[in-house]
Scaffold this active site. Structure first.
Site, PDB file in Angstrom:
ATOM      1  CD  GLU A  58       0.435  -1.223   2.965  1.00  0.00           C
ATOM      2  OE1 GLU A  58       1.152  -1.219   3.953  1.00  0.00           O
ATOM      3  OE2 GLU A  58       0.212  -2.236   2.285  1.00  0.00           O
ATOM      4  CG  ASP A  59      -1.052   4.805  -1.373  1.00  0.00           C
ATOM      5  OD1 ASP A  59      -1.321   5.895  -1.856  1.00  0.00           O
ATOM      6  OD2 ASP A  59      -1.506   3.726  -1.795  1.00  0.00           O
TER       7      ASP A  59
HETATM    8  P1  NDP Z   1      -5.214  15.840  -4.690  1.00  0.00           P
HETATM    9  O1  NDP Z   1      -4.186  14.994  -5.326  1.00  0.00           O
HETATM   10  O2  NDP Z   1      -4.801  16.954  -3.843  1.00  0.00           O
HETATM   11  O3  NDP Z   1      -6.232  14.904  -3.862  1.00  0.00           O
HETATM   12  C1  NDP Z   1      -6.630  13.664  -4.344  1.00  0.00           C
HETATM   13  C2  NDP Z   1      -5.897  12.578  -3.577  1.00  0.00           C
HETATM   14  O4  NDP Z   1      -6.246  12.672  -2.206  1.00  0.00           O
HETATM   15  C3  NDP Z   1      -6.294  11.201  -3.993  1.00  0.00           C
HETATM   16  O5  NDP Z   1      -5.530  10.791  -5.093  1.00  0.00           O
HETATM   17  C4  NDP Z   1      -6.033  10.400  -2.740  1.00  0.00           C
HETATM   18  O6  NDP Z   1      -4.637  10.125  -2.720  1.00  0.00           O
HETATM   19  C5  NDP Z   1      -6.277  11.388  -1.625  1.00  0.00           C
HETATM   20  N1  NDP Z   1      -7.565  11.310  -0.905  1.00  0.00           N
HETATM   21  C6  NDP Z   1      -7.734  11.428   0.430  1.00  0.00           C
HETATM   22  N2  NDP Z   1      -9.009  11.388   0.763  1.00  0.00           N
HETATM   23  C7  NDP Z   1      -9.709  11.202  -0.369  1.00  0.00           C
HETATM   24  C8  NDP Z   1     -11.093  11.060  -0.634  1.00  0.00           C
HETATM   25  N3  NDP Z   1     -12.027  11.089   0.341  1.00  0.00           N
HETATM   26  N4  NDP Z   1     -11.475  10.886  -1.908  1.00  0.00           N
HETATM   27  C9  NDP Z   1     -10.555  10.847  -2.885  1.00  0.00           C
HETATM   28  N5  NDP Z   1      -9.212  10.980  -2.693  1.00  0.00           N
HETATM   29  C10 NDP Z   1      -8.798  11.155  -1.433  1.00  0.00           C
HETATM   30  O7  NDP Z   1      -6.217  16.440  -5.689  1.00  0.00           O
HETATM   31  P2  NDP Z   1      -6.233  16.450  -7.257  1.00  0.00           P
HETATM   32  O8  NDP Z   1      -6.271  15.067  -7.784  1.00  0.00           O
HETATM   33  O9  NDP Z   1      -7.337  17.326  -7.629  1.00  0.00           O
HETATM   34  O10 NDP Z   1      -4.828  17.038  -7.676  1.00  0.00           O
HETATM   35  C11 NDP Z   1      -4.397  18.279  -7.305  1.00  0.00           C
HETATM   36  C12 NDP Z   1      -4.030  18.975  -8.570  1.00  0.00           C
HETATM   37  O11 NDP Z   1      -5.228  19.438  -9.151  1.00  0.00           O
HETATM   38  C13 NDP Z   1      -3.161  20.152  -8.373  1.00  0.00           C
HETATM   39  O12 NDP Z   1      -2.213  20.184  -9.395  1.00  0.00           O
HETATM   40  C14 NDP Z   1      -4.088  21.323  -8.446  1.00  0.00           C
HETATM   41  O13 NDP Z   1      -3.449  22.429  -8.994  1.00  0.00           O
HETATM   42  C15 NDP Z   1      -5.141  20.835  -9.364  1.00  0.00           C
HETATM   43  N6  NDP Z   1      -6.422  21.380  -9.086  1.00  0.00           N
HETATM   44  C16 NDP Z   1      -7.428  21.069  -9.935  1.00  0.00           C
HETATM   45  C17 NDP Z   1      -8.684  21.571  -9.751  1.00  0.00           C
HETATM   46  C18 NDP Z   1      -9.745  21.211 -10.690  1.00  0.00           C
HETATM   47  O14 NDP Z   1     -10.872  21.681 -10.583  1.00  0.00           O
HETATM   48  N7  NDP Z   1      -9.476  20.346 -11.639  1.00  0.00           N
HETATM   49  C19 NDP Z   1      -8.996  22.463  -8.630  1.00  0.00           C
HETATM   50  C20 NDP Z   1      -7.889  22.653  -7.761  1.00  0.00           C
HETATM   51  C21 NDP Z   1      -6.673  22.131  -7.993  1.00  0.00           C
HETATM   52  P3  NDP Z   1      -4.003   8.774  -2.071  1.00  0.00           P
HETATM   53  O15 NDP Z   1      -4.549   7.615  -2.825  1.00  0.00           O
HETATM   54  O16 NDP Z   1      -2.537   8.978  -2.294  1.00  0.00           O
HETATM   55  O17 NDP Z   1      -4.387   8.805  -0.643  1.00  0.00           O
HETATM   56 ZN    ZN Z   2      -3.925   5.698  -2.655  1.00  0.00          ZN
END
Ligand code: NDP
Ligand code: ZN
Length: 171
Positions: A58-59
Site C-alpha cells: 500500500e501507499d
Molecule cells: P489531490 O491529489 O490533492 O487529492 C486527491 C488525492 O487525495 C487522492 O488521489 C487520494 O490520494 C487522496 N484522498 C484522500 N481522501 C480522499 C477522498 N475522500 N477521496 C478521494 N481521494 C482522497 O487532488 P487532485 O487530484 O485534484 O490534484 C491536485 C491537482 O489538481 C493540483 O495540481 C491542483 O493544482 C489541481 N487542481 C485542480 C482543480 C480542478 O478543478 N481540476 C482544482 C484545484 C486544484 P491517495 O490515494 O494517495 O491517498
Molecule cells: Zn492511494
C-alpha cells in the site's frame, strides 16, 4: 495462506497502521487513513483475485531505507515504483503518473488499478470536503488517463475500474 505469508501480512498491516496513525482521509468525516491501504488490499484480493498477498503493498510515507530493512529489496523497489516524487509540483506529479503508467511492473500496475478504483469510489461516495463538481470530474478524467496507459494488465480489475468510472459526476 502459509504461515510466513500470514506473518508478513500482519507485520505489514501493523507497520502501516503505525505509520499512518495520525493521518486522515479528506472526506467530511476525516476517516482514518489506514482504511485506504486496507481497502486497496481488499480490492486486490477479494475483487481482483490477486491472492499473492505477500506482494500486496500500500501507499506509505516511509523512507525507502526503512522499507528495505523491514521488508527487503523487492518490496522496497515496488514501493518506489508507486511513490510520487514529492520534489515536483502536484501538477507535474499528476502528469508523470500518466506518462509512467505503461512502463510500471505488473505488480505496480495492479496497485495502481486498486488505488484508482478505491479513490474513484471515494470521490463518488465520500469525496474530499469542498471539492467542486469540476474537480471531481477532473479527478475521474485523470484516473482514467492513468489506467488507459496500463490496460492489458488484469481484465477483471480493469472491468471493475470501468464500472466505477461510470459514476463520473455529470455536469
Ligand atoms: P489531490 O491529489 O490533492 O487529492 C486527491 C488525492 O487525495 C487522492 O488521489 C487520494 O490520494 C487522496 N484522498 C484522500 N481522501 C480522499 C477522498 N475522500 N477521496 C478521494 N481521494 C482522497 O487532488 P487532485 O487530484 O485534484 O490534484 C491536485 C491537482 O489538481 C493540483 O495540481 C491542483 O493544482 C489541481 N487542481 C485542480 C482543480 C480542478 O478543478 N481540476 C482544482 C484545484 C486544484 P491517495 O490515494 O494517495 O491517498
Ligand atoms: Zn492511494
Amino acid at each position: 495462506m502459509d504461515k510466513p505469508a500470514l506473518k508478513q501480512l500482519i507485520r505489514t498491516l501493523a507497520f502501516a497502521a503505525r505509520k499512518h496513525r495520525d493521518q486522515r482521509r479528506k472526506d467530511v468525516e476525516a476517516s482514518p487513513y489506514i482504511n485506504h491501504p486496507i481497502t486497496l488490499a481488499d480490492i486486490l484480493v477479494n475483487e481482483g483475485g490477486v491472492t499473492d498477498i505477500h506482494d500486496t503493498i500500500e501507499d506509505t510515507d516511509t523512507t525507502v531505507d526503512e522499507i528495505e530493512s523491514e521488508f527487503g529489496l523487492v518490496v522496497a523497489g515496488l514501493v518506489m515504483e508507486v511513490t510520487d516524487d514529492n520534489s515536483l509540483s502536484k501538477l507535474e506529479r499528476k502528469e508523470l503518473q500518466i506518462q509512467h503508467a505503461p512502463y510500471l511492473s505488473k505488480k505496480a500496475r495492479l496497485v495502481k488499478l486498486a488505488d484508482k478504483i478505491a479513490n474513484l469510489r471515494d470521490v463518488y461516495q465520500s469525496p474530499p470536503i469542498d471539492w467542486s463538481l469540476q474537480r471531481k470530474q477532473a479527478y475521474f478524467d485523470w484516473a482514467k488517463a492513468v489506467i488507459d496507459g496500463l490496460r492489458g494488465t488484469h481484465d477483471d480489475l480493469e472491468a471493475i475500474f470501468d464500472a466505477v468510472y461510470k459514476n463520473r459526476p455529470k455536469g
